[in-house]
Design a protein around this motif. Sequence first.
Motif, PDB file in Angstrom:
ATOM      1  N   GLY A 117       0.791  -1.222   0.000  1.00  0.00           N
ATOM      2  CA  GLY A 117       0.000   0.000   0.000  1.00  0.00           C
ATOM      3  C   GLY A 117       0.824   1.272   0.000  1.00  0.00           C
ATOM      4  N   TRP A 118       2.134   1.162   0.096  1.00  0.00           N
ATOM      5  CA  TRP A 118       3.002   2.331   0.109  1.00  0.00           C
ATOM      6  C   TRP A 118       3.220   2.913  -1.285  1.00  0.00           C
ATOM      7  N   ARG A 119       2.943   2.113  -2.313  1.00  0.00           N
ATOM      8  CA  ARG A 119       3.304   2.479  -3.687  1.00  0.00           C
ATOM      9  C   ARG A 119       2.512   3.651  -4.240  1.00  0.00           C
ATOM     10  N   THR A 120       3.174   4.420  -5.106  1.00  0.00           N
ATOM     11  CA  THR A 120       2.491   5.380  -5.970  1.00  0.00           C
ATOM     12  C   THR A 120       2.586   4.907  -7.418  1.00  0.00           C
ATOM     13  N   GLU A 121       3.578   4.037  -7.682  1.00  0.00           N
ATOM     14  CA  GLU A 121       3.752   3.422  -9.000  1.00  0.00           C
ATOM     15  C   GLU A 121       3.990   1.932  -8.795  1.00  0.00           C
ATOM     16  N   ARG A 122       3.612   1.139  -9.791  1.00  0.00           N
ATOM     17  CA  ARG A 122       3.869  -0.295  -9.713  1.00  0.00           C
ATOM     18  C   ARG A 122       4.618  -0.766 -10.947  1.00  0.00           C
ATOM     19  N   PRO A 123       5.449  -1.799 -10.803  1.00  0.00           N
ATOM     20  CA  PRO A 123       6.141  -2.358 -11.966  1.00  0.00           C
ATOM     21  C   PRO A 123       5.200  -3.227 -12.784  1.00  0.00           C
ATOM     22  N   VAL A 124       5.263  -3.055 -14.092  1.00  0.00           N
ATOM     23  CA  VAL A 124       4.472  -3.876 -15.016  1.00  0.00           C
ATOM     24  C   VAL A 124       5.471  -4.559 -15.946  1.00  0.00           C
ATOM     25  N   VAL A 125       5.368  -5.875 -16.037  1.00  0.00           N
ATOM     26  CA  VAL A 125       6.323  -6.668 -16.816  1.00  0.00           C
ATOM     27  C   VAL A 125       5.733  -7.017 -18.175  1.00  0.00           C
TER      28      VAL A 125
END
Length: 97
Positions: A28-36
């Motif tokens: 829940g800390w994220r502002t962006e997520r990695p997309v593979v």
Amino acid sequence: MVKHKMIFKTEQSISNSREKLLVLDTGGWRTERPVVDASKCNYCGICAIYCPPQCLRDQGDHYEPDLTWCKGCGICAHECPRGAITMVSEGEFKNES
């Protein structure tokens, strides 16, 4: 001298490896997520090596982030030699269940 008061029964200054230490969902800390993009991935594992919380999971032909633990730091995307990982704003996924 002030001693640290242990709050949780499994909290210790060192791990005795017999009980699970305090574990929190940190995704829940994220502002962006990695997309593979699996089609670009050559399965080298560099992303998994550099991932600080070690949340990239081996899918057999590529690595996928475990979003429960991913903090969105972007190191995996930065280190990927093939550009198979991009960071995408969490706002893009606001309607996702």
